[in-house]
Design a protein around this motif. Structure first.
Motif, PDB file in Angstrom:
ATOM      1  N   GLU A 137      -5.932  -3.538  -3.169  1.00 25.94           N
ATOM      2  CA  GLU A 137      -5.141  -2.396  -2.857  1.00 25.94           C
ATOM      3  C   GLU A 137      -4.026  -1.805  -4.142  1.00 25.94           C
ATOM      4  N   ARG A 138      -3.501  -3.266  -4.694  1.00 24.46           N
ATOM      5  CA  ARG A 138      -2.462  -2.792  -5.868  1.00 24.46           C
ATOM      6  C   ARG A 138      -3.373  -2.066  -6.971  1.00 24.46           C
ATOM      7  N   ASP A 144       0.704  -1.307   0.042  1.00 27.23           N
ATOM      8  CA  ASP A 144      -0.022  -0.084  -0.239  1.00 27.23           C
ATOM      9  C   ASP A 144       0.869   1.470   0.248  1.00 27.23           C
ATOM     10  N   ARG A 195     -12.864  -3.490   7.567  1.00 18.57           N
ATOM     11  CA  ARG A 195     -12.713  -3.495   6.177  1.00 18.57           C
ATOM     12  C   ARG A 195     -14.260  -3.445   5.532  1.00 18.57           C
ATOM     13  N   SER A 217      -6.937  -9.305  -1.350  1.00 21.08           N
ATOM     14  CA  SER A 217      -6.903  -7.977  -0.628  1.00 21.08           C
ATOM     15  C   SER A 217      -5.617  -7.189  -1.170  1.00 21.08           C
ATOM     16  N   TYR A 218      -4.444  -7.840  -1.493  1.00 18.50           N
ATOM     17  CA  TYR A 218      -3.268  -7.300  -1.918  1.00 18.50           C
ATOM     18  C   TYR A 218      -3.646  -6.618  -3.318  1.00 18.50           C
ATOM     19  N   ASN A 254     -10.830   3.370   3.013  1.00 17.00           N
ATOM     20  CA  ASN A 254     -10.147   2.729   2.909  1.00 17.00           C
ATOM     21  C   ASN A 254      -9.159   2.418   4.511  1.00 17.00           C
ATOM     22  N   ASP A 281      -6.128   1.017   6.644  1.00 10.73           N
ATOM     23  CA  ASP A 281      -4.823   0.263   6.391  1.00 10.73           C
ATOM     24  C   ASP A 281      -4.666  -0.954   7.535  1.00 10.73           C
ATOM     25  N   ARG A 294      -4.192   1.160  -6.412  1.00 13.35           N
ATOM     26  CA  ARG A 294      -2.899   2.036  -6.542  1.00 13.35           C
ATOM     27  C   ARG A 294      -2.496   2.360  -7.767  1.00 13.35           C
TER      28      ARG A 294
END
Lengths: 649, 649
Positions: B531-532, A50, A337, B527-528, A346, A348, B535
Motif C-alpha cells: 500500500e505504502r 492507505d 486481494r 501488505s502495508y 485495489n 481496501d 501511495r
C-alpha cells in the motif's frame, strides 16, 4: 577522555581539508518535533496507511457527503455505470456459482452440525448485503468449510447438537452475530493489520490441515458409518473408522468414488456438484439408500429473537464468534486481494472488514451462520467471467427460487454425494506445491506452515493457529533480539563499504574495525549487542596480534540499518563507549537515521562521543580515521627526529 | 515485460561505460550454504552469543577438565590468587553488609508473611553457595523487598499465613525450590536472553511501583494498626489505614519518623539499621510497646522433607516460584552487571543464572526463601570496598553467629523500626529522575514505565509486569508491522543519497523515485508496504503532474536497511513489480543484503527483475537510470530528425 583525545586529534581538521566532504556533509540532527505531531503521524501510519480520507480533501460539504455514501456503499459508485453487457456476464457467473452454492451450502452446514437448510439461507441474505457494501468485484459470498468446521467443533464442545438442536442453532446465530460485530469493529477501528499476522505460510499450512481434517470427517459419509467421533484429530477419526469396518457400505463407497473424481475445468467443477446431487438423489430414490432430509421452509425466517444472550453459553458463543471471525476475515480478504491482483484493482482491507461484518450481522438476524468470501466459489465466479458484485445478487435470487420451489429435490440427496463434493473441494485446498516452495525459499516459513498443519491435524484448529502465529511472532522478536552484526570491508577502487561475507573481494582497512548493525537497537537486543560488539573487537585484536599488523585504533558503527533506538539501546551505546575508552579505541558512528539522531541528541550521547565523530558515510569515517592515523605517525616521526637532534647536540 | 524492456534498454551497457562502477560492483549472490550449517550458526548466535566454549578450543583434555571446573566454580579461578589485603577488605565489607542483612532479613521476611527467623536463615546458606559459583565480585546475596512482597502476595492468595502458618511456610520453601530449578534451567539451556525482555523502562516503573506499595504496606507498622488488608493496591490499603484512624498510635508514629530519615553516605545507612534496631529494642524494652518475637532456633534446620509436592497448592507454588524467579533474576543480573561495569569486568548472564539457581535450590533445602543479589546490599558491599565474593562468606558467618547467640536481642525489636528501615530502603528505589529522563528521551519508554508503575500500584505486581512487557513487545511488533519508508535525495556534490526529511538540502533526481525501507520485510508488514509504496508513487506522480516536470520512469528501492525477508515479503515485491509494470515504471533494487539476495535468488525474483537492475549503491542505480533516460532522449530526437528528413523529402 583527556588522554584518548590527545592521542586522537579531532577529525574536524580532516573534514575541512578533505575535498570529498565538507560542512554540508555533517549528519543532520532533525529539528525537534512537537510530541503531539509525531504521535499523530505514528497513529496515521499505523491505522490509516492507505489514507482513506485523501479523496475528501478540499471538496465542498455536499460532495463530501456523496463521497462518504459511496465510500460506505461502493454500489453507488459503479451502479450508475452498470451496463447490459456487464449484466449478461454477471448473470452467467451468478447462475454458475448458485449451482455450486446449493450443494456446498448443504454440505458445509453439515460440517457445522447445523440443519442443511441453514446452508441455503446463508447463500441468500449475506450476498445481497455484500453486493452493496463490498469493494471486490469477484468475491462470491457463502459459507466456508473451515469456518463451518470450526463453528461445529467449538460449539459442539459446549452443547450437543443432537440432543439439544434448538439451543445449538441459536448459539450458532449468536456466534455469527458476534463474528459480524467483531469484524465490523475491526474495520471501523482500522485494525485491519491484525489479519496481516496470519502469514502466507500460516494460511497454507492451516488450509491444508483443515482440508485434511474435513476429508477424514467425510469418511463417515463415504463408508456410511452411523456412529462417528466428534473429535477432529487424525487419531480418533481413523480409530472410529477402522473400529467399524464391519459396517462399511460398499455401495456408498462406490457411489462416493464415482462422484469424487475432480474435474479440472472450472465450469465443469461448477456444474458437477449440482449434477451429481441430482443424479445421486435419483439413484437414491430408486435404490432407497439412506436418506438425508431437508424440510421445505420458504425463505429465511427472522432469528433476531433467537439470540442466546442470557444463557450460560454466551462466552462460548463470543469465543467462537471471534475465532471464526478472524479465520473468515483472513480467508475472505486474502481471496479478495488475490483476485483483485489479476484484474489490477485495489481493495481496501478495512472496508472489506466492515462489509463482511455487516453481512454477518444481517445474516445472524435471518437464520444464517458464518459467511465470508470462500476461495472455491470466488474462483468459479471469477472464471465464469463475473464483472461486478451483481453476480452475488443473481446467486442470491437463484438460491431464493431453490428455497421456494426446489427444496423437495434435496429430500433424497444422499449423504455420500455431499461428502464427496466436500472432499473434492477440500483436495484443492491441500496446496503441497506451495509448501515445497516455502521449503526451498525459506525454511522458517516452512516450519511455520508445517506446525500449523500438524497442529490442526493432530490436535485442533485453534492449537494449530496459535502455534503458527506464535512461531511467526517469535521469529520477528528473534530478529530484533538477535540482530546480525556484519564486518564491512572496502570494495576495490570505490568509497563503498560492504559486508566481507557477501563481497569476498573487499579489503579491510588497517587499524579500523567497521561493524554494521542490522536491526533497531531495543531493550530486547541491547545486552546482546554489547556482548557481540566487544566479541568482534576481541576477535579482531586476536587476529591482528597473530598477524602482527598495525593495532586497532578505531571502531566505526554503521547505523544505516538501525531504524530506531530506545533508552536501553542508548545506555548500551554508552557502555560500549566506556569499554572502548578503556581499550583507548575511538568510536565513530556512520549514517545514523533521523529517529536515532533525535534520541541520541536528547540523551546527550552525541556530546559524549563528539559531533565530529558522526559521519554521513562509512567512507568519510574511514577517511577521517586514516587522516588522523597518518598525522599521528608524522607527529611520532618528528618527535623521534627532535629526540635524535637533542641526542646529537 | 517486452514493451517495458524496449522502452527501457538494459543498463548493462551503462555498467561498462561508466567509470565509477564496473563488473566488480555487481551485487554478490552469497554461495548457497547447507541448511544445517546456517541453522547451526543461527542457534549459536541465539543461545551462545558470548561463545563460552571459546577458551576450550584446542586444549588438552586434562586442561579442558580443569577449565570446566573453573567455569562452574569461579572460586577455583580466583581462590589461589587470594591475598591477605583482599581478605582485610572483604572482612570489613562482610561485617558491614551483615549489619544491614540482619534487620533487613527480618523486615523482608515480614513482607513475605514468613517468620522473621527465615530472613536470617536466608542470609546464611545462599551467600556461601553464591561465593563459590557466582561470577560477580560485588553482588551481596540476600532477600529482596520486591521478591518477598511478591512471594507474600501470591502465596497469601492461596493460603492464609495466619491460620495455616506451617503449610504456608512449606509452600514458600517449595516455591523457592522451583525458583531455583527454573533459574538454573534458564542458565543451563542458555535462555538468559528472556531476562532482556524486561527493559530498563519496565524495571524502573516496576521498582517504583513495588516500592510505593511496600511503603504503603508499612503504614500498618507506622500507625501501629492491628487489622490490615492483604491486598497490595493503593485504594484498599489507604482505606484500611483511614478506616482505623481511632487506632493510630502517636508514639509509634514518632518513633518511626525518628528512625526514618534516610542518610546519604553508604556506610552510615549500612550501620543505621542495626543501631536503630538496638536502640529501638531498648526503647521498647523500657516503654513496653508492642512486641515482635523471634524465637532462638540455632542455624538453618533442613527443610527437604517440607516440600508440598502432594498438596493441591503445588501449582500456586510453581507459579510463584517462576514469577518471583524472573523478577529476582532480572534484579540480580542487572545489579551484578552494573557494578561489573564500574570495575571493568564482564559477568556471564547464563553463569549467574546457574549460580542464583543453585543457591536457591540449596536455600529451599535449608529453610531459606527466595534470595538474589539485592541492589541496596550490593551497593553497600561495593562501597565498603569488597574485593571478592569472600565478603559474602564473611557475612554468612556473621549471620551464623547472630543466629547462635544474638537472636534474643531481637526479641524486643519493635515493628515500627523495621517498618521505617523498609521505608527508608524503599524510598531509594523510587527513581523519579530516571522516569523524567525517559520522558525526555523516549516517550514510548516512559509510557511503558508508567504502565508498569500504575499497574503495580493500582492492580497488582503481575498485572503491572504483563502490561509493561506486553507494551514493550507490541512496540517491537509495531516497528516491524509499520516500518518507515523514506524518500531519498542526492546530497549536493556527492554520490550520497539520504532522507530528504533528515537532510533538507538534498535535491531530488528528476524522473526517479528513491525509497528506503527501514525494516525487514515480513508477513507482518508486506501488505502495508505494498500500500505504502504505491501511495508514494501516487504522491510523486501527482506532484510531478502539478509541477509539470519530467514524468517518473524509475523507482529505486534502497534495501540497505532490510535485514531479512520472508516468502510473504517476496510475493509483496512481486506484486509491487506487477503494479510498476502496469504503470510502465522500472523497478531497481539498491544494496540488498546477503540474506535477502539468497531468498530473492531462490524465489527466482532476481530473474524476474533482471540481475542488471540490482545495484551496489543508490548512486550507481541513479547513474544507470540517468544514462538510460539520456539515451532514450537521444533516440527520440534522432527519430524526430529522421521523420523531419522524410517529411522534407
Amino acid at each position: 577522555m583527556g588522554n584518548t583525545d590527545q592521542s586522537h586529534p579531532s577529525p574536524n581538521t580532516y573534514n575541512f581539508n578533505s575535498s570529498s566532504s565538507g560542512a554540508s556533509h555533517r549528519v543532520g540532527i532533525p529539528p525537534p518535533q512537537p510530541f503531539v505531531k509525531s504521535l499523530k503521524n505514528t497513529l496515521k501510519e499505523t491505522l490509516f496507511p492507505d489514507d482513506p480520507l485523501r479523496q475528501f480533501k478540499n471538496q465542498p460539504t455536499r460532495k463530501k457527503f456523496a463521497l462518504a455514501q459511496r465510500y460506505v456503499f461502493p454500489i453507488l459508485e459503479w451502479g450508475p455505470r452498470y451496463t447490459l453487457e456487464f449484466f449478461k456476464a454477471d448473470l452467467i457467473a451468478g447462475i454458475t456459482i448458485a449451482s455450486l452454492a446449493i450443494p456446498q451450502g448443504i454440505s458445509y452446514a453439515k460440517l457445522a452440525n447445523l440443519p442443511a437448510i441453514q446452508g441455503l439461507y446463508s447463500s441468500f441474505v449475506p450476498p445481497l448485503i455484500y453486493a452493496m457494501m463490498g469493494s471486490s468485484r469477484d468475491v462470491a459470498v457463502g459459507t466456508v468449510a473451515v469456518g463451518s468446521l470450526l463453528t461445529g467443533s467449538m460449539l459442539s464442545a459446549a452443547v450437543n447438537p443432537v440432543e439439544n438442536p434448538t439451543l445449538y442453532l441459536h448459539l450458532a446465530f449468536t456466534a455469527t452475530l458476534f463474528t459480524g460485530i467483531f469484524e465490523a469493529a475491526l474495520g471501523i477501528f482500522r485494525l485491519g493489520f491484525i489479519v496481516d499476522f496470519l502469514s502466507h505460510a500460516t494460511i497454507v499450512g492451516f488450509m491444508g490441515g483443515a482440508a485434511t481434517v474435513v476429508c477424514l470427517q467425510q469418511l463417515k459419509g463415504i463408508f456410511g458409518l452411523d456412529h462417528f467421533t466428534h473429535d477432529t484429530d487424525v487419531i480418533s477419526v481413523l480409530r472410529s473408522v477402522f473400529s467399524q469396518t464391519h459396517q462399511w457400505r460398499w455401495e456408498s463407497a462406490v457411489l462416493g468414488l464415482c462422484s469424487k473424481k475432480k474435474p479440472n475445468m472450472f465450469w465443469v467443477s461448477a456444474m458437477a456438484p449440482l449434477t451429481s446431487v441430482i443424479l445421486g438423489s435419483l439413484l437414491v430414490y430408486l435404490t432407497h439408500a439412506e436418506k438425508h432430509g431437508v424440510q421445505v421452509k420458504g425463505i429465511n425466517p427472522t432469528s433476531i429473537m433467537d439470540m442466546e444472550f442470557g444463557s450460560k453459553y454466551l462466552t462460548t458463543a463470543i469465543r467462537t464468534g471471534i475465532v471464526t471471525g478472524v479465520i473468515a476475515l483472513a480467508e475472505g480478504i486474502a481471496v479478495g486481494r488475490s483476485f483483485a491482483m489479476f484484474k489490477n484493482y485495489n481493495i481496501d482491507g478495512n472496508k472489506e472488514m466492515i462489509a463482511f461484518g455487516f453481512m454477518n450481522i444481517a445474516g445472524s438476524f435471518t437464520s444464517c451462520y458464518l459467511t465470508t468470501g470462500p476461495f472455491s466459489r470466488t474462483a468459479v465466479n471469477f472464471n465464469a467471467g463475473c464483472k461486478t458484485a451483481v453476480s452475488n445478487i443473481v446467486m442470491a435470487f437463484a438460491v431464493m427460487l431453490t428455497l421456494l420451489f426446489l427444496t423437495p429435490l434435496f429430500h433424497y440427496t444422499p449423504l455420500v454425494v455431499l461428502s464427496s463434493i466436500i472432499i473434492a473441494a477440500m483436495l484443492g485446498l491441500i496446496d503441497y506445491e506451495a509448501a515445497i516452495h516455502l521449503y526451498h525459499v525459506d525454511k522458517f516459513d516452512f516450519l511455520v506452515c508445517m506446525s500449523a498443519y500438524v497442529g490442526v491435524v493432530f490436535a485442533n484448529i485453534e492449537i494449530g493457529l496459535v502455534l503458527a502465529v506464535g512461531l511467526s511472532i517469535l521469529r520477528v522478536l528473534l530478529f530484533v533480539a538477535r540482530p546480525r552484526t556484519l564486518v564491512l570491508g572496502n570494495i576495490p577502487d570505490s568509497k563503498v563499504y560492504r559486508s566481507v561475507e557477501q563481497y569476498p573481494n573487499t579489503n579491510n582497512v588497517p587499524g579500523v574495525l567497521i561493524l554494521e548493525i542490522d536491526a533497531p537497537i531495543y531493550f530486547a537486543n541491547s545486552s546482546y549487542l554489547r556482548e557481540r560488539i566487544s566479541r568482534w573487537i576481541d576477535d579482531e585484536e586476536d587476529k591482528l596480534k597473530s598477524s602482527g599488523e598495525t593495532e586497532m585504533q578505531y571502531v566505526i558503527l554503521d547505523m544505516s540499518a538501525v531504524g530506531n533506538i530506545d533508552t536501553s539501546g542508548i545506555s548500551m551505546l554508552d557502555e560500549v563507549k566506556k569499554i572502548m575508552d578503556r581499550r583507548s579505541l575511538k568510536l565513530a558512528l556512520a549514517n545514523p537515521g533521523a529517529e536515532v539522531m533525535k534520541k541520541l541528541n536528547k540523551a546527550k550521547f552525541i556530546e559524549k562521543i563528539g559531533q565530529e565523530w558522526l559521519f554521513l558515510t562509512v567512507g568519510e569515517a574511514v577517511g577521517a580515521c586514516n587522516y588522523l592515523m597518518h598525522t599521528q605517525c608524522k607527529q611520532k616521526l618528528s618527535d623521534e627526529d627532535s629526540q635524535k637532534y637533542s641526542n646529537n647536540v
